[in-house]
Design a protein around this motif. Structure first.
Motif, PDB file in Angstrom:
ATOM      1  N   GLU A 113       0.807  -1.223   0.000  1.00  0.00           N
ATOM      2  CA  GLU A 113       0.000   0.000   0.000  1.00  0.00           C
ATOM      3  C   GLU A 113       0.842   1.277   0.000  1.00  0.00           C
ATOM      4  N   THR A 189       0.549  -2.228   6.391  1.00  0.00           N
ATOM      5  CA  THR A 189       0.155  -3.412   5.641  1.00  0.00           C
ATOM      6  C   THR A 189       1.356  -4.120   5.037  1.00  0.00           C
ATOM      7  N   LEU A 191       2.155  -8.357   3.841  1.00  0.00           N
ATOM      8  CA  LEU A 191       1.395  -9.586   3.583  1.00  0.00           C
ATOM      9  C   LEU A 191       2.368 -10.746   3.454  1.00  0.00           C
ATOM     10  N   TRP A 197      -2.622 -12.419   1.271  1.00  0.00           N
ATOM     11  CA  TRP A 197      -2.723 -11.784  -0.048  1.00  0.00           C
ATOM     12  C   TRP A 197      -4.144 -11.901  -0.606  1.00  0.00           C
ATOM     13  N   TRP A 200      -6.472  -9.542   1.282  1.00  0.00           N
ATOM     14  CA  TRP A 200      -6.194  -8.144   0.926  1.00  0.00           C
ATOM     15  C   TRP A 200      -6.789  -7.813  -0.444  1.00  0.00           C
ATOM     16  N   ARG A 201      -6.614  -8.710  -1.392  1.00  0.00           N
ATOM     17  CA  ARG A 201      -7.153  -8.457  -2.741  1.00  0.00           C
ATOM     18  C   ARG A 201      -8.677  -8.418  -2.723  1.00  0.00           C
ATOM     19  N   CYS A 204      -9.619  -5.065  -1.268  1.00  0.00           N
ATOM     20  CA  CYS A 204      -9.176  -3.891  -2.040  1.00  0.00           C
ATOM     21  C   CYS A 204      -9.252  -4.204  -3.525  1.00  0.00           C
TER      22      CYS A 204
END
Length: 206
Positions: A113, A189, A191, A197, A200-201, A204
């Motif tokens: 990020e 952040t 990962l 991962w 997070w994907r 976001c």
């Protein structure tokens, strides 16, 4: 070509990319796709956009990570004892800094990020407070990374060992630390697992 101020030109960015990604079960978190490019290349690109002196610490056998840095104006620093911990990457990188450098911004390479603007924010504060240690925080003030050290602490950074990084330096010089808030969780952040991962994907979507 991007123009940098004299202050930016006297600053270095040290990108720590010698970790083993041991929790990725055969994958490499620094090669994960972020915005269409491998994470390591993305962060190196941010660094090269804002700073003339960019060093990337790598394991000596890591051709995959080397390859994603192709064509960038970064200097690759081999860390033969990288398996002994983050401090050894810090020590190796600091030892390669040019003499004129006024400070070094330490950026872990596993933080998807972090943005170019985040690095510019840190540089701007360094320009105003050149003798301070700058530590990035989340928007709600949780300390994270990057951390920017002035040149008077390079000697201490070169003497580090083990896997605790520069925590001891930060503790000894707590009165010199200034906290710099970055947006949301940019400074926190990282990962380390395939599940992290994936989550997070999903949270976001691009």
């Amino acid at each position: 070509m991007t123009k940098h101020s004299s202050t930016e030109s006297s600053l270095a960015i040290l990108l720590l990319a010698a970790g083993a990604s041991s929790r990725m079960r055969g994958g490499d978190k620094l090669l994960e796709d972020v915005d269409g490019v491998p994470l390591l290349r993305k962060l190196a690109g941010h660094a090269c956009a804002v700073c003339d002196t960019v060093l990337v610490c790598l394991r000596d056998f890591d051709e995959a990570r080397r390859s994603v840095l192709s064509g960038m104006h970064s200097q690759q620093v081999v860390v033969p004892d990288a398996t002994n911990g983050m401090a050894h990457s810090l020590r190796a990188g600091i030892a390669q800094l040019p003499e004129h450098i006024s400070g070094v911004m330490v950026v872990p390479a596993d933080m998807p990020e972090l943005s170019e603007q985040d690095l510019r924010t840190m540089i701007a504060v360094h320009e105003a407070l050149p003798n301070a240690i700058l530590r990035a925080t989340s928007a709600d003030s949780q300390p994270g990374h990057p951390v920017l050290f002035p040149s008077n602490l390079f000697g201490e950074l070169r003497a580090l060992s083990g896997d605790v990084g520069a925590r001891g330096v930060l503790k000894r010089h707590a009165d010199a630390v200034r906290l710099i808030a970055l947006p949301e969780r940019h400074a926190l952040t990282d990962l380390d697992t395939p599940e992290a991962w994936q989550a997070w994907r999903q949270a976001c979507p691009k």
